[in-house]
Design an enzyme around this catalytic site. Sequence first.
Site, PDB file in Angstrom:
ATOM      1  N   HIS A 359       1.312  -1.015  -0.236  1.00 42.98           N
ATOM      2  CA  HIS A 359       0.254  -0.111  -0.115  1.00 42.98           C
ATOM      3  C   HIS A 359       0.996   1.278  -0.167  1.00 42.98           C
ATOM      4  O   HIS A 359       0.491   2.619  -0.378  1.00 42.98           O
ATOM      5  CB  HIS A 359      -1.011  -0.087   1.003  1.00 42.98           C
ATOM      6  CG  HIS A 359      -2.236  -0.747   0.984  1.00 42.98           C
ATOM      7  ND1 HIS A 359      -2.451  -2.348   1.358  1.00 42.98           N
ATOM      8  CD2 HIS A 359      -3.385  -0.272  -0.085  1.00 42.98           C
ATOM      9  CE1 HIS A 359      -3.150  -3.146   0.790  1.00 42.98           C
ATOM     10  NE2 HIS A 359      -3.570  -1.825   0.097  1.00 42.98           N
ATOM     11  N   ARG A 466     -10.461   5.135  -0.787  1.00 38.13           N
ATOM     12  CA  ARG A 466      -9.817   4.529  -0.162  1.00 38.13           C
ATOM     13  C   ARG A 466     -10.169   5.081   1.600  1.00 38.13           C
ATOM     14  O   ARG A 466      -8.747   5.705   2.011  1.00 38.13           O
ATOM     15  CB  ARG A 466      -8.422   4.159   0.569  1.00 38.13           C
ATOM     16  CG  ARG A 466      -8.241   2.717  -1.488  1.00 38.13           C
ATOM     17  CD  ARG A 466      -6.902   2.539  -1.144  1.00 38.13           C
ATOM     18  NE  ARG A 466      -5.922   1.628  -2.196  1.00 38.13           N
ATOM     19  CZ  ARG A 466      -5.611   1.927  -3.338  1.00 38.13           C
ATOM     20  NH1 ARG A 466      -5.443   2.865  -3.971  1.00 38.13           N
ATOM     21  NH2 ARG A 466      -5.658   0.897  -4.066  1.00 38.13           N
ATOM     22  N   GLU A 600     -12.391  -9.214  -5.545  1.00 37.04           N
ATOM     23  CA  GLU A 600     -10.520  -9.484  -5.569  1.00 37.04           C
ATOM     24  C   GLU A 600     -10.758 -10.963  -4.586  1.00 37.04           C
ATOM     25  O   GLU A 600      -9.343 -11.203  -4.534  1.00 37.04           O
ATOM     26  CB  GLU A 600     -10.657  -8.706  -4.467  1.00 37.04           C
ATOM     27  CG  GLU A 600     -10.735  -7.263  -3.859  1.00 37.04           C
ATOM     28  CD  GLU A 600     -10.613  -6.425  -2.685  1.00 37.04           C
ATOM     29  OE1 GLU A 600      -9.542  -6.117  -3.023  1.00 37.04           O
ATOM     30  OE2 GLU A 600     -11.930  -6.383  -1.946  1.00 37.04           O
ATOM     31  N   ASN A 623      -5.869  -5.946  -8.029  1.00 33.94           N
ATOM     32  CA  ASN A 623      -4.108  -6.358  -7.070  1.00 33.94           C
ATOM     33  C   ASN A 623      -4.299  -6.861  -6.024  1.00 33.94           C
ATOM     34  O   ASN A 623      -3.493  -8.012  -6.076  1.00 33.94           O
ATOM     35  CB  ASN A 623      -3.430  -4.987  -5.961  1.00 33.94           C
ATOM     36  CG  ASN A 623      -4.005  -3.793  -6.736  1.00 33.94           C
ATOM     37  OD1 ASN A 623      -3.465  -3.440  -7.607  1.00 33.94           O
ATOM     38  ND2 ASN A 623      -3.982  -2.295  -5.671  1.00 33.94           N
ATOM     39  N   ASP A 624      -5.575  -7.386  -5.250  1.00 31.69           N
ATOM     40  CA  ASP A 624      -5.439  -8.579  -3.985  1.00 31.69           C
ATOM     41  C   ASP A 624      -5.623  -9.434  -5.290  1.00 31.69           C
ATOM     42  O   ASP A 624      -5.427 -11.087  -4.454  1.00 31.69           O
ATOM     43  CB  ASP A 624      -6.862  -8.577  -3.141  1.00 31.69           C
ATOM     44  CG  ASP A 624      -6.126  -7.405  -1.933  1.00 31.69           C
ATOM     45  OD1 ASP A 624      -4.885  -7.846  -1.832  1.00 31.69           O
ATOM     46  OD2 ASP A 624      -6.181  -6.811  -1.704  1.00 31.69           O
ATOM     47  N   ARG A 634       1.587 -10.449  -2.034  1.00 35.40           N
ATOM     48  CA  ARG A 634       1.541  -9.313  -2.931  1.00 35.40           C
ATOM     49  C   ARG A 634       2.408  -7.875  -2.308  1.00 35.40           C
ATOM     50  O   ARG A 634       3.497  -6.934  -2.311  1.00 35.40           O
ATOM     51  CB  ARG A 634       0.706  -8.078  -3.189  1.00 35.40           C
ATOM     52  CG  ARG A 634      -0.539  -7.321  -1.887  1.00 35.40           C
ATOM     53  CD  ARG A 634      -1.381  -6.757  -1.971  1.00 35.40           C
ATOM     54  NE  ARG A 634      -1.527  -5.617  -2.157  1.00 35.40           N
ATOM     55  CZ  ARG A 634      -2.686  -4.389  -2.263  1.00 35.40           C
ATOM     56  NH1 ARG A 634      -3.865  -5.040  -2.536  1.00 35.40           N
ATOM     57  NH2 ARG A 634      -3.168  -3.214  -2.391  1.00 35.40           N
ATOM     58  N   CYS A 671     -10.476  -1.008 -10.370  1.00 33.78           N
ATOM     59  CA  CYS A 671      -9.230  -0.154  -9.533  1.00 33.78           C
ATOM     60  C   CYS A 671      -7.806  -0.569  -9.132  1.00 33.78           C
ATOM     61  O   CYS A 671      -7.892  -0.065  -8.566  1.00 33.78           O
ATOM     62  CB  CYS A 671     -10.810   0.528  -8.580  1.00 33.78           C
ATOM     63  SG  CYS A 671     -11.064  -0.876  -6.970  1.00 33.78           S
TER      64      CYS A 671
HETATM   65  C1  PEP Z   1      -7.657  -4.632  -5.094  1.00 31.29           C
HETATM   66  O1  PEP Z   1      -6.840  -5.002  -4.513  1.00 31.29           O
HETATM   67  O2  PEP Z   1      -6.784  -4.254  -6.019  1.00 31.29           O
HETATM   68  C2  PEP Z   1      -7.366  -2.922  -4.614  1.00 31.29           C
HETATM   69  C3  PEP Z   1      -7.933  -1.356  -4.953  1.00 31.29           C
HETATM   70  O3  PEP Z   1      -7.721  -2.455  -2.666  1.00 31.29           O
HETATM   71  P1  PEP Z   1      -6.215  -2.259  -2.117  1.00 31.29           P
HETATM   72  O4  PEP Z   1      -5.063  -2.314  -3.638  1.00 31.29           O
HETATM   73  O5  PEP Z   1      -6.769  -0.959  -1.290  1.00 31.29           O
HETATM   74  O6  PEP Z   1      -6.459  -3.731  -1.734  1.00 31.29           O
HETATM   75 MG    MG Z   2      -7.958  -5.351  -2.072  1.00 35.87          MG
END
Ligand code: PEP
Ligand code: MG
Length: 757
Positions: A359, A466, A600, A623-624, A634, A671
Amino acid sequence: MLNSLRSIVQEVNSARDLTSALRIIVSSVKSAMRTQVCSVYLVDQAGDYVLMATDGLNTDAVGKVRLHPGEGLVGRVVVREEPINLEHAEAHPSYQYFPETGEERYRSFLGVPIIHHRKVLGVLVVQQIEQRRFDEGDESFLVTMSAQLAGVIAHAEATGGIKDIGQKAVQARFLGSPGSSGVAIGEAVVIAPEADLRSVPFKPYVDLEAEIAFFQRCLMAVREDIKALGAKLKDRLNREERALFDAYLSMLDDASLGGEVTERIRKGANASYAWSEVILEHEATFNSMDDAYLRERATDLRDLGRRVLAYLLESNKKGRVYPERAILVGEELTATMLGEIPPEKLVGLVSVEGSSNSHVAILARAMGIPTVMGVVDLPYLQLDGRPLIVDGYRGSVYCDPDELVVKHYKAIAVEDLALVKGLEALKDLPCETTDNYRLTLWVNTGLMADVVRSLERGAEGVGLYRTEIPFLMRDRFPSEEEQRIIYREQLAAFAPNPVTIRTLDIGGDKALPYFPIEEANPFLGWRGIRVTLDHPEIFLAQVRAMIKASEGLDNLRILLPMITSVPELDASKALITRVFNELIEEGYKVLMPPVGVMIEVPAAVYQTRELAARSGFLSVGSNDLTQYLLAVDRNNARVADLYQAFHPAVLRALQHIVTEAHAEGVSVSICGELAGDPSAAILLMAMGFDVLSMSAANLPKVKSVIRGISLSLAKALLAEVIVMADADQIRERIEQFLGDADVTRLIRPVVSDDFEE
Ligand code: PEP
Ligand code: MG
């Protein structure tokens, strides 16, 4: 055996440099295995394996004996990548004799490769004069030893280049993962965790006498503290226990630790660094003692060490003047650390831990700060105040860069500026392909600064706000009213465009300082919606704040993170509906916001239909999703290269989600960071995503790429790559496509970089 293994590794770990690490290895392995020779060969720049340390062979041969891969027994271990164990070494066809080693006397040979990240760094060899059959246990011991030492050796090798503090600086390059694109040329500012003796940065001082006086003042302060503590506890301690306080006080004397530290300061180390070195050395001595009472004294010493260090660091911090172009360097950077440096001075970030999907990297991208993550071999404690270059495109960091490298990066920085200027012109132009397909681009926000940046770049809405970011910046949960004000600002800034506010998504690598979640597997644990459904009071207050904030604007959409099942969605919706009904009863003029689900986790992918049928919209958190599909943390630098955004499984899952959501008549956005990668955006558009939501910094680049191509070509590219079996092949094909469309500069610099080799 286990004990000797552990203590050897521990000793090697605390070695100050590669030479001493190797010396410790050869002598301790030799004695643990009761053999007559132990040697280490390491690969050099030319790819030869060179004798680097030995206990038993002629030490004059060190640095002189060298073998190509395949040459001699050592070279054979290299090419086979497995141990060779011989009772009669000289009878083996690969046996080679080096007179300078005096080696002919040794009959038996056991050599094991030292492998780090699939590369054979060297060979660890033991030998014996008499014929000896090294047994299975010996072999396994050496293999275990070598596997443990590989990382230590790699680290010591990597840091070797910049170890010699005070001597003429030599450029060194360290590799990590690209965290946020762009380049930064500046000076390192090392942030160490509070009072951690093992992570005190070295920093040359300006005035020797002032440094010593400063150290004495801190010692004095601790003496006073200890006396006060002793006085307070006087009646509750017996005589022996009281004596401990006197012992503490005498340890601080000039005749004891105080004197040792002053001596080191005179040799060039700053007070806090010298203090931590002395304490750690004494602690190691106590720890290695057999007597339990004496081992216990290590704890006292550590305690004393931390007390003094706290004063040394606190006073340092107060007077800290930050350089004009500060590059923040730390073992594990966190969102809150970013606040330590005035924003106008912060030009780059380097984190030893973490990866581009952590993050803090996402935040860095939002702020447009060039960042490199997961530079595992970076000797960050030695870097404070030194010139650095951060290459956020390729994920490398240069320490003490030479003129040629500085010139190269200045050229890239100039190019970057020109690129940004050129992209500004796109602000009011639509995101439309050459064959007139219109794609919606939204932004991800979290910081207040994102709002201004997003509006400047022509964002048409917010795809992900967020909320954990304002939660992170506090020392307690924000109240409902505090939240309402924050959300109102977001909603008002973008109205009448939609703003998607995500409910609190903590856990994983996002820990609130005031609500710690300690777990062995945080990414598989109490995260996102799981936490807030378990704490409805937090969820309800947040949703109330969101809906109240939307009064009169009516542009709120609520997004739920980490949904893995339909009941979780139903339970969340029930709470949201309850809040809405209560607010209506209380007289608020609000509309029921659309409620969306983040896709996700793989479970949600396979339930896209059911989830879509029950929600207003879907948004893919790639991302997740990537981390869970590929089983790659990650945040873990060690597996960062396995986190492949273009993995065929990821692309196929994304396509599946879009098809299923559309079959249900529900719109779907994405996103995750993938949406902001211009090369991925082409594929996502072709898949049919209705909205791409990304950091404001990436929006102009994505828009520019989309405006340069046609939807039909993008679809053809997708059809071609989605059947490919391998992520690298897919990436190469996309790069080629971007080259053909003449837009490569949007993803990386095109200045030549011949200087590196
Ligand atoms: C994701 O997981 O892609 C996402 C947008 O949320 P975050 O990166 O805040 O976990
Ligand atoms: Mg996420």
